[in-house]
Scaffold this active site. Structure first.
Site, PDB file in Angstrom:
ATOM      1  N   GLU A  19     -32.683  22.702  16.835  1.00 16.83           N
ATOM      2  CA  GLU A  19     -32.929  23.445  15.594  1.00 16.83           C
ATOM      3  C   GLU A  19     -33.758  24.707  15.831  1.00 16.83           C
ATOM      4  O   GLU A  19     -33.473  25.749  15.261  1.00 16.83           O
ATOM      5  CB  GLU A  19     -33.657  22.515  14.618  1.00 16.83           C
ATOM      6  CG  GLU A  19     -33.601  22.957  13.184  1.00 16.83           C
ATOM      7  CD  GLU A  19     -34.117  21.843  12.274  1.00 16.83           C
ATOM      8  OE1 GLU A  19     -33.636  20.702  12.376  1.00 16.83           O
ATOM      9  OE2 GLU A  19     -35.020  22.123  11.467  1.00 16.83           O
ATOM     10  N   ASP A  20     -34.768  24.617  16.678  1.00 14.74           N
ATOM     11  CA  ASP A  20     -35.750  25.702  16.756  1.00 14.74           C
ATOM     12  C   ASP A  20     -35.763  26.485  18.066  1.00 14.74           C
ATOM     13  O   ASP A  20     -36.557  27.401  18.224  1.00 14.74           O
ATOM     14  CB  ASP A  20     -37.169  25.137  16.523  1.00 14.74           C
ATOM     15  CG  ASP A  20     -37.322  24.573  15.119  1.00 14.74           C
ATOM     16  OD1 ASP A  20     -36.571  25.011  14.229  1.00 14.74           O
ATOM     17  OD2 ASP A  20     -38.187  23.700  14.922  1.00 14.74           O
TER      18      ASP A  20
ATOM     19  N   ASP B   2     -41.088  11.611  12.968  1.00 14.50           N
ATOM     20  CA  ASP B   2     -41.228  13.039  12.706  1.00 14.50           C
ATOM     21  C   ASP B   2     -41.919  13.259  11.352  1.00 14.50           C
ATOM     22  O   ASP B   2     -42.897  13.999  11.240  1.00 14.50           O
ATOM     23  CB  ASP B   2     -39.810  13.652  12.699  1.00 14.50           C
ATOM     24  CG  ASP B   2     -39.794  15.134  12.391  1.00 14.50           C
ATOM     25  OD1 ASP B   2     -40.714  15.841  12.846  1.00 14.50           O
ATOM     26  OD2 ASP B   2     -38.845  15.585  11.706  1.00 14.50           O
TER      27      ASP B   2
ATOM     28  N   HIS C  29     -46.683  18.610  18.402  1.00 19.31           N
ATOM     29  CA  HIS C  29     -45.882  17.854  17.421  1.00 19.31           C
ATOM     30  C   HIS C  29     -44.874  16.946  18.140  1.00 19.31           C
ATOM     31  O   HIS C  29     -44.778  15.755  17.841  1.00 19.31           O
ATOM     32  CB  HIS C  29     -45.175  18.833  16.478  1.00 19.31           C
ATOM     33  CG  HIS C  29     -44.156  18.198  15.585  1.00 19.31           C
ATOM     34  ND1 HIS C  29     -44.482  17.200  14.676  1.00 19.31           N
ATOM     35  CD2 HIS C  29     -42.817  18.405  15.446  1.00 19.31           C
ATOM     36  CE1 HIS C  29     -43.383  16.834  14.023  1.00 19.31           C
ATOM     37  NE2 HIS C  29     -42.354  17.539  14.470  1.00 19.31           N
TER      38      HIS C  29
ATOM     39  N   ASP D   4     -52.549 -10.951  -4.504  1.00 16.99           N
ATOM     40  CA  ASP D   4     -52.419 -10.791  -3.055  1.00 16.99           C
ATOM     41  C   ASP D   4     -53.082  -9.495  -2.573  1.00 16.99           C
ATOM     42  O   ASP D   4     -52.630  -8.881  -1.617  1.00 16.99           O
ATOM     43  CB  ASP D   4     -50.946 -10.843  -2.632  1.00 16.99           C
ATOM     44  CG  ASP D   4     -50.109  -9.777  -3.324  1.00 16.99           C
ATOM     45  OD1 ASP D   4     -50.618  -9.139  -4.270  1.00 16.99           O
ATOM     46  OD2 ASP D   4     -48.956  -9.574  -2.916  1.00 16.99           O
TER      47      ASP D   4
ATOM     48  N   HIS E 159     -36.779  16.533  19.867  1.00 15.99           N
ATOM     49  CA  HIS E 159     -36.112  16.439  18.560  1.00 15.99           C
ATOM     50  C   HIS E 159     -35.956  17.763  17.819  1.00 15.99           C
ATOM     51  O   HIS E 159     -35.040  17.918  17.028  1.00 15.99           O
ATOM     52  CB  HIS E 159     -36.778  15.384  17.668  1.00 15.99           C
ATOM     53  CG  HIS E 159     -38.031  15.852  16.987  1.00 15.99           C
ATOM     54  ND1 HIS E 159     -39.268  15.785  17.567  1.00 15.99           N
ATOM     55  CD2 HIS E 159     -38.225  16.412  15.773  1.00 15.99           C
ATOM     56  CE1 HIS E 159     -40.170  16.268  16.737  1.00 15.99           C
ATOM     57  NE2 HIS E 159     -39.570  16.667  15.639  1.00 15.99           N
TER      58      HIS E 159
HETATM   59 MN    MN Z   1     -40.188  17.812  13.865  1.00 17.29          MN
END
Ligand code: MN
Length: 479
Positions: free
Chosen positions: A77-78, A140, A49, A259, A73
């Site tokens: 958080e993880d 993300d 990821h 269009d 990123h």
């Molecule tokens: Mn992510």
């Protein structure tokens, strides 16, 4: 694309930035180590990821710090690493970027709903701090949407809805059309699979039927330009599935979309845009009221192009879009194009430009200042910025972006506080109208001021849509 490796990423970056490769490798190794043992719902190691997010950013030619932040990123958080540690191992800029895309911990909230609202606010207002945070967030979200099939049904609906309501409009505001279109099409698949499949099928059939005519036109136009020594590139694009879906929900048949196809003609300078336009019109008659000059009148997200719908080959009507190569880059990646244009100065240029030239930025600032409560903030942002918009002209021909349902009161205050407070009359398309009149797209609006005007009354609050207007009216009434 899922099986992307660090070598693929480095290969992609190498095209435009050789100096950053060492740092990017280091960020990869760090993210790899930190996420080791974690797997995604697809069963793949988590690092896949991170790599994909970084790769999407590399496709937009993001700077080294942004790519590193893309790889890292999800680490705050993880995993066990902190912002301070990232600053020490890498640099404070990368740490700020990673921190910017990190959710506020649920320990700070008593309910899940409150946490979601606070995080939505954090994402949206991060534009004020550093727009690169939004770009990482968009990358993300894009990879998460591409791999949404592994999530539970409920989560799919939730993410698809949030993508349509929040992320796609944000991508639009900063001009990242490529990401916006992919996000919308992916979302529609989960929100209305039947409609998605039906449109995809129709679209394919119509494309097949029209390709020979479009190709013939491409050849003809190429010849015309070659004779005049105008170097050009041509591309054919078809409207996205979600764009067609939106037209259909307004009651239009797919065959009525003027269009649906666009024949893009890219040239090297603005002079050649207009010359090409003349040449194309000399061969294919234009529909007069379908001509748009977005070069002189850029869209509020800085999109520039000439649009002209012509009677093309086979008695069919097609839109042609004529623009420079650089305008085409901006039409694809928006502000992210600054990475290529301004290199090391890109980040500061992006922030400066946003502040000075993007109308939504001022509205965002005003809403952020006016609503302390997160629920009220998010609700106002959704109504005022992320939902339907109209574009009106001032007497000087300037274009103002407003939420649907806006009135001349909103126009007056967007032009300035004193203009609002001294407004006496409003003239729309040369007709005197009440100042509570609901404006339509493309209206020409003139605000007549009078030194002796009575000033705003409480009823103006119910007859305005924008936070700028409401705030100024409240200030006046309080004084
Ligand atoms: Mn992510």
């Amino acid at each position: 694309m899922n099986g992307i490796s660090i070598d693929d990423l480095l290969e992609k970056v190498k095209i435009y930035n050789k100096e950053g490769l060492g740092d990017i490798k280091k960020a990869y190794e760090c993210a790899y180590y930190l996420h080791d043992g974690q797997v995604r719902q697809s069963g793949e190691p988590y690092i896949i990821h991170s790599l994909n997010v970084a790769y999407i950013l590399a496709e937009m030619h993001a700077d080294t710090n942004t790519i590193c932040a893309g790889l890292l990123h999800d680490t705050i958080e993880d995993t066990k690493i902190s912002k301070e540690e990232i600053a020490k191992i890498f640099n404070p800029d990368i740490a700020e970027l990673v921190d910017g895309v990190t959710k506020i911990s649920k320990m700070n909230f008593s309910t899940k709903q409150e946490q979601i609202l606070a995080n939505t606010r954090k994402i949206i207002t991060s534009i004020k701090k550093d727009v690169r945070i939004i770009m990482i967030k968009l990358a993300d979200r894009l990879h998460n949407m591409r791999t949404l099939q592994y999530k539970k049904k409920e989560k799919q609906q939730e993410n698809a809805l949030e993508t349509i309501e929040v992320f796609a409009p944000l991508a639009y505001y900063i001009g990242c059309y490529k990401i916006k279109n992919e996000l919308e099409d992916l979302s529609l698949r989960y929100l209305d699979l039947e409609a998605y499949k039906e449109i995809r099928e129709k679209r394919e059939k119509i494309a097949e039927a029209n390709t020979p005519f479009l190709e013939e036109m491409v050849l003809t136009i190429k010849n015309l330009l070659e004779k005049k020594d105008i170097p050009a590139e041509t591309k054919i694009r078809i409207k996205s599935i979600y764009e067609i879906y939106k037209k259909e929900s307004k009651g239009k048949e797919i065959s009525e979309i003027h269009d649906l196809f666009a024949l893009k003609v890219l040239v090297d300078n603005i002079g050649n845009c207009y010359q090409s336009l003349g040449l194309i019109h000399s061969k294919y008659h234009p529909i007069n009221d379908k001509f748009k000059d977005y070069i002189c009148n850029p869209k509020t997200n800085k999109y520039q192009s000439l649009h002209t719908t012509v009677f093309g080959e086979g008695g069919k009507i097609f839109q042609t879009q004529i623009r420079t190569f650089q305008m085409d880059d901006i039409a694809t990646n928006g502000l992210a194009t600054y990475w290529d244009i301004h290199k090391g100065a890109a980040r500061n240029k992006m922030q400066k430009e946003l502040k000075e030239k993007f109308q939504f930025y001022r509205s965002l600032q005003e809403i952020d200042d006016s609503f302390l409560n997160n629920q009220e903030f998010v609700s106002q942002i959704k109504h005022e910025l992320l939902a339907g918009k109209i574009y009106i002209y001032t007497t000087e021909g300037e274009i103002i972006e407003l939420p649907k349902g806006s009135t001349p009161i909103d126009v007056a205050y967007s032009l300035g506080e004193s203009i609002g407070n001294k407004m006496a009359q409003s003239i729309v398309n040369s007709h005197l109208v009440p100042i509570t009149y609901q404006l339509n797209n493309k209206d020409r609006v003139e605000i007549v001021t009078d030194e002796n005007a009575t000033g705003p009354s409480p009823s103006w609050l119910n007859n305005s849509k924008t936070t700028v207007a409401k705030t100024k009216i409240k200030n006046y009434l309080r004084a």
